[in-house]
Enzyme design. Structure first.
Site, PDB file in Angstrom:
ATOM      1  N   ARG A 124       2.479  14.122  -7.893  1.00 27.23           N
ATOM      2  CA  ARG A 124       2.490  13.193  -9.026  1.00 27.23           C
ATOM      3  C   ARG A 124       1.128  13.150  -9.703  1.00 27.23           C
ATOM      4  O   ARG A 124       0.083  13.249  -9.043  1.00 27.23           O
ATOM      5  CB  ARG A 124       2.864  11.782  -8.569  1.00 27.23           C
ATOM      6  CG  ARG A 124       4.152  11.688  -7.785  1.00 27.23           C
ATOM      7  CD  ARG A 124       4.690  10.277  -7.735  1.00 27.23           C
ATOM      8  NE  ARG A 124       3.755   9.310  -7.174  1.00 27.23           N
ATOM      9  CZ  ARG A 124       4.044   8.009  -7.034  1.00 27.23           C
ATOM     10  NH1 ARG A 124       5.217   7.537  -7.433  1.00 27.23           N
ATOM     11  NH2 ARG A 124       3.158   7.173  -6.503  1.00 27.23           N
ATOM     12  N   GLY A 173       0.798  -1.226   0.000  1.00 31.05           N
ATOM     13  CA  GLY A 173       0.000   0.000   0.000  1.00 31.05           C
ATOM     14  C   GLY A 173       0.824   1.266   0.000  1.00 31.05           C
ATOM     15  O   GLY A 173       2.055   1.244   0.092  1.00 31.05           O
ATOM     16  N   ARG A 225      -2.119  -0.599 -10.040  1.00 30.91           N
ATOM     17  CA  ARG A 225      -0.985  -1.416 -10.482  1.00 30.91           C
ATOM     18  C   ARG A 225      -1.342  -2.899 -10.423  1.00 30.91           C
ATOM     19  O   ARG A 225      -2.409  -3.269  -9.921  1.00 30.91           O
ATOM     20  CB  ARG A 225       0.221  -1.105  -9.609  1.00 30.91           C
ATOM     21  CG  ARG A 225      -0.091  -1.203  -8.130  1.00 30.91           C
ATOM     22  CD  ARG A 225       0.846  -0.399  -7.256  1.00 30.91           C
ATOM     23  NE  ARG A 225       0.584   1.019  -7.295  1.00 30.91           N
ATOM     24  CZ  ARG A 225       1.497   1.959  -6.980  1.00 30.91           C
ATOM     25  NH1 ARG A 225       2.699   1.602  -6.597  1.00 30.91           N
ATOM     26  NH2 ARG A 225       1.203   3.243  -7.038  1.00 30.91           N
ATOM     27  N   LYS A 260       3.578  12.673  -2.763  1.00 33.81           N
ATOM     28  CA  LYS A 260       4.468  11.616  -2.279  1.00 33.81           C
ATOM     29  C   LYS A 260       5.421  12.198  -1.244  1.00 33.81           C
ATOM     30  O   LYS A 260       6.218  13.077  -1.558  1.00 33.81           O
ATOM     31  CB  LYS A 260       5.261  11.018  -3.443  1.00 33.81           C
ATOM     32  CG  LYS A 260       6.132   9.826  -3.042  1.00 33.81           C
ATOM     33  CD  LYS A 260       6.732   9.146  -4.254  1.00 33.81           C
ATOM     34  CE  LYS A 260       7.544   7.913  -3.853  1.00 33.81           C
ATOM     35  NZ  LYS A 260       8.072   7.197  -5.031  1.00 33.81           N
ATOM     36  N   ASP A 291       8.067   6.523   8.331  1.00 30.85           N
ATOM     37  CA  ASP A 291       7.497   7.800   8.784  1.00 30.85           C
ATOM     38  C   ASP A 291       6.693   8.494   7.694  1.00 30.85           C
ATOM     39  O   ASP A 291       6.174   9.592   7.893  1.00 30.85           O
ATOM     40  CB  ASP A 291       8.597   8.737   9.287  1.00 30.85           C
ATOM     41  CG  ASP A 291       9.721   8.954   8.270  1.00 30.85           C
ATOM     42  OD1 ASP A 291       9.455   8.811   7.061  1.00 30.85           O
ATOM     43  OD2 ASP A 291      10.845   9.264   8.683  1.00 30.85           O
ATOM     44  N   GLY A 292       6.573   7.854   6.523  1.00 27.84           N
ATOM     45  CA  GLY A 292       5.763   8.428   5.451  1.00 27.84           C
ATOM     46  C   GLY A 292       6.372   9.643   4.786  1.00 27.84           C
ATOM     47  O   GLY A 292       5.695  10.342   4.030  1.00 27.84           O
ATOM     48  N   ASP A 324       6.904   4.683 -10.178  1.00 29.19           N
ATOM     49  CA  ASP A 324       7.758   4.665  -8.989  1.00 29.19           C
ATOM     50  C   ASP A 324       9.246   4.676  -9.340  1.00 29.19           C
ATOM     51  O   ASP A 324       9.821   3.660  -9.709  1.00 29.19           O
ATOM     52  CB  ASP A 324       7.436   3.469  -8.088  1.00 29.19           C
ATOM     53  CG  ASP A 324       6.162   3.699  -7.294  1.00 29.19           C
ATOM     54  OD1 ASP A 324       5.664   4.827  -7.307  1.00 29.19           O
ATOM     55  OD2 ASP A 324       5.677   2.746  -6.660  1.00 29.19           O
ATOM     56  N   ASP A 349       4.109  -4.592  -7.504  1.00 33.88           N
ATOM     57  CA  ASP A 349       3.487  -3.367  -6.998  1.00 33.88           C
ATOM     58  C   ASP A 349       4.029  -2.124  -7.686  1.00 33.88           C
ATOM     59  O   ASP A 349       3.518  -1.019  -7.453  1.00 33.88           O
ATOM     60  CB  ASP A 349       3.668  -3.256  -5.477  1.00 33.88           C
ATOM     61  CG  ASP A 349       5.118  -3.371  -5.050  1.00 33.88           C
ATOM     62  OD1 ASP A 349       5.689  -4.456  -5.203  1.00 33.88           O
ATOM     63  OD2 ASP A 349       5.691  -2.366  -4.572  1.00 33.88           O
ATOM     64  N   GLY A 387       2.513   3.775   1.473  1.00 34.37           N
ATOM     65  CA  GLY A 387       3.073   4.063   2.785  1.00 34.37           C
ATOM     66  C   GLY A 387       3.606   5.473   2.920  1.00 34.37           C
ATOM     67  O   GLY A 387       3.846   5.949   4.037  1.00 34.37           O
TER      68      GLY A 387
END
Length: 623
Positions: A206, A113, A213, A136, A148-149, A307, A297, A115
């Site tokens: 983005r 997922g 995906r 992002k 920590d994202g 990505d 993914d 993150g």
């Protein structure tokens, strides 16, 4: 949401229509922190995690235009850096994070997922189409696990620049509209050596029609025999059906409209995904792009480059180039990318399960490599200016060129760009006089004797399998005879022979051999060019077409790692001008220009074919 009359800026007037959240199951839980999220494709984000004093590093005019925005629209809004970093909610947006699973380096990893990514919504208009917007690096989501994202400046610069560079190259990609940094810091270990440093939190905005995906469909997979993990919605096939219907109806509408039978519709969809994936990896191979992490993914259901982590463009041509420091076995090497994509398509077929006809799905996957090879050869013909005829021997001409480039350490991008200077055969002009100038240029950007020796010795020393093979040869000759027939072992033996030959050659002999080898290949190439004109009296239009197609297919510049590193070093010192200068050049990769990507030094830049990465660039570790 603010009423329409209160919206004053172009950003605040973006026409959100968040179809994914209206169509697919959404997790509305207010439970904080990372957790397993069953029976949902998205989780709502209830609390924003603002950056401290966000400031723009760069904006992409081309990507902003997809939303109907200009740079002036963004800079004219005093809240824009907050809006585009996820620090403040845009009117109409609905923050969420996407739930997906995936196979990582060959093993099923269960729930993954978004993150570090926050879905803001989908902007849709008749003029500009439909675009999903994400930020992002905006903070923790239910899928952050122990993270920590946050994303830092160096990785955000790389993603921002490469997203736009790929689009400019004509390669399908997610886009990057803005890059924001801040005075919020996190600690990272950029060299993986145990030394953590403080880095500035940064956010990339983005865009893509969708970020769904292959792994999005894997959330419904049951327990995996090898990893013991399962998808968060294991066995919930109704969710898989909902997601499949949404993707086809929203992004493959022509298939939806032409198929009344569900399974036939689904098979047509799967076949088109196969072709889009083959087209994408063919384009990657033809510009020397290595993704680095081709897990399921990271595979777009729309055939987009998705990505940007440890990516890399080839400098010298090496089919075994690996751009990911953690990919010790080369699973995602440049050479392996087509087979990795095929493997991922098999996993997608498994995830779709009974929605597909199993036999037809297998046959479709089996079509992948022939489809890819035909597309790859078609692009390679354009790169060589072979546009009027297709000959069976063209494939061998290409493979022999790549072998020659590998053996001589030729730069991938520069070599192809230089080949447009190879002259057509003409009566009364000797071969040496005709090809001498371009031959000198090609040889000038090949690797030196010391560089070649370094490359081969390093490869030899790092290859554990080769050491085992040599040990087997000494202790068990019979077993060695069996093992040596495998393609992998055969390749290692070829490499060993190449090193042995190199060590027995001095520098002058090497230069002479390189010149002879390149002379022979160029002669073959010119003979092939001459057959483009068979039966044609006026060759001028064909010659002009050849040069035009080659120069619009072979980029002058690509985003090499050391170029990105130049921009990162400047930005980390507070100078964002280099990021913007590099972006401007990458936006026109095929145009002739005197402007260099090597960094401003006050001197006139060398021609592109005379530039090599500086010595320090070899020490960069990309993570």
């Amino acid at each position: 949401m603010d009423p329409p009359q209160c919206r004053s800026s172009a950003l605040e007037r973006l026409p959100f229509n968040n179809t994914a959240l209206k169509t697919l199951p959404v997790d509305d839980s207010e439970e904080p922190g990372s957790r397993t999220v069953p029976a949902a494709c998205f989780s709502r984000i209830r609390t924003l995690q603002p950056l401290v004093r966000p400031v723009f590093v760069a904006l992409s005019p081309a990507a902003l235009a997809l939303l109907g925005l200009s740079v002036q629209d963004v800079l004219g809004d005093p809240l824009s850096s907050e809006y585009l970093s996820g620090s403040r909610l845009l009117p109409g947006s609905e923050p969420a994070a996407h739930c997906y699973s995936g196979h990582q380096f060959g093993l099923f990893a269960g729930q993954l997922g978004d993150g570090a990514v926050m879905y803001l919504g989908e902007v849709e208009s008749e003029t500009h189409g439909r675009w999903e917007i994400q930020v992002k690096g905006a903070g923790v989501t239910p899928y952050s696990r122990d993270g920590d994202g946050r994303k830092v400046l160096r990785s955000s610069i790389r993603e921002f620049l490469c997203s736009e560079a790929m689009a400019a190259l004509g390669i399908p990609s997610t886009r990057a509209a803005s890059l924001v940094t801040s005075d919020l810091y996190v600690t990272r270990d950029p060299l993986n050596n145990g030394r953590r440093v403080s880095e500035r939190c940064s956010v990339v905005l983005r865009l893509a029609p969708s970020f769904i995906r292959f792994g999005s469909f894997e959330i419904c997979l049951g327990r995996d025999d090898f990893s013991g993990l399962q998808g968060p919605s294991a066995g919930r096939h109704e969710i898989r059906s909902q997601l499949l219907d949404y993707v086809i109806e929203a992004f493959y509408r022509h298939i939806q409209q032409t198929h009344t039978d569900r399974k036939n519709r689904n098979m047509a969809f799967f076949k088109e995904v196969m072709v889009k994936t083959a087209e994408l990896v063919a384009q990657w191979q033809c510009v020397g792009f290595c993704h680095g992490v081709l897990n399921t993914d990271n595979m777009s259901i729309l055939g987009l480059t998705l990505d940007y982590g440890p990516f890399g463009f080839l400098d010298r041509f090496d089919p075994d180039f690996v751009c990911n420091a953690s990919d010790k076995r080369g699973r995602y090497s440049y050479r392996a990318q087509p087979s990795a994509c095929r493997w991922n398509l098999t996993r997608l077929a498994e995830a779709l399960g009974s929605e597909l006809n199993a036999a037809e799905a297998k046959a479709t996957v089996d079509e992948f490599m022939p489809t890819y090879k035909a597309l790859y050869l078609g692009i390679m013909r354009k790169k060589l200016g072979l546009v009027r005829k297709e000959e069976v021997a063209d494939s061998e001409l290409v493979s022999d060129l790549l072998c020659l480039m590998h053996n001589t350490g030729a730069d991938f991008t520069n070599t192809f760009r230089l080949l447009s200077r190879v002259p057509w055969p003409e009566e009364g002009v000797s071969e040496q006089a005709a090809v001498g100038p371009v031959l000198d240029l090609i040889l000038k950007q090949c690797a030196s004797y010391e560089e070649l020796k370094h490359f081969e010795e390093k490869s030899y020393q790092e290859n554990i399998e080769l050491a085992m093979i040599l040990s087997m040869a000494q202790t068990n000759p019979a077993m060695f005879g069996i093992v040596a027939e495998s393609p992998a072992v055969s390749e290692q033996l070829v490499r060993m022979g190449r090193l042995k030959e190199l060590l027995s050659t001095d520098q002058d002999e090497l230069k002479e051999k390189q010149r002879d080898d390149w002379t022979r290949w160029i002669s073959r190439y010119r003979r092939r060019l001459s057959r483009e004109c068979d039966g044609t009296a006026d060759m001028s239009p064909i010659k002009e077409e050849r040069i035009s197609i080659m120069n619009s297919t072979n980029p002058r510049v690509v985003l090499r790692n050391y170029i990105a590193q130049n921009a990162i070093r400047a930005a980390e010192k507070g100078d964002f001008s280099e990021v913007n200068r590099v972006l401007k050049i990458l936006e026109k990769p095929y145009s002739e220009s005197d402007e260099s990507l090597d960094g401003p030094d006050g001197t006139k830049p060398a021609p592109h074919y005379d530039r090599k990465p500086p010595a320090w660039a070899k020490t960069i570790r990309i993570t």
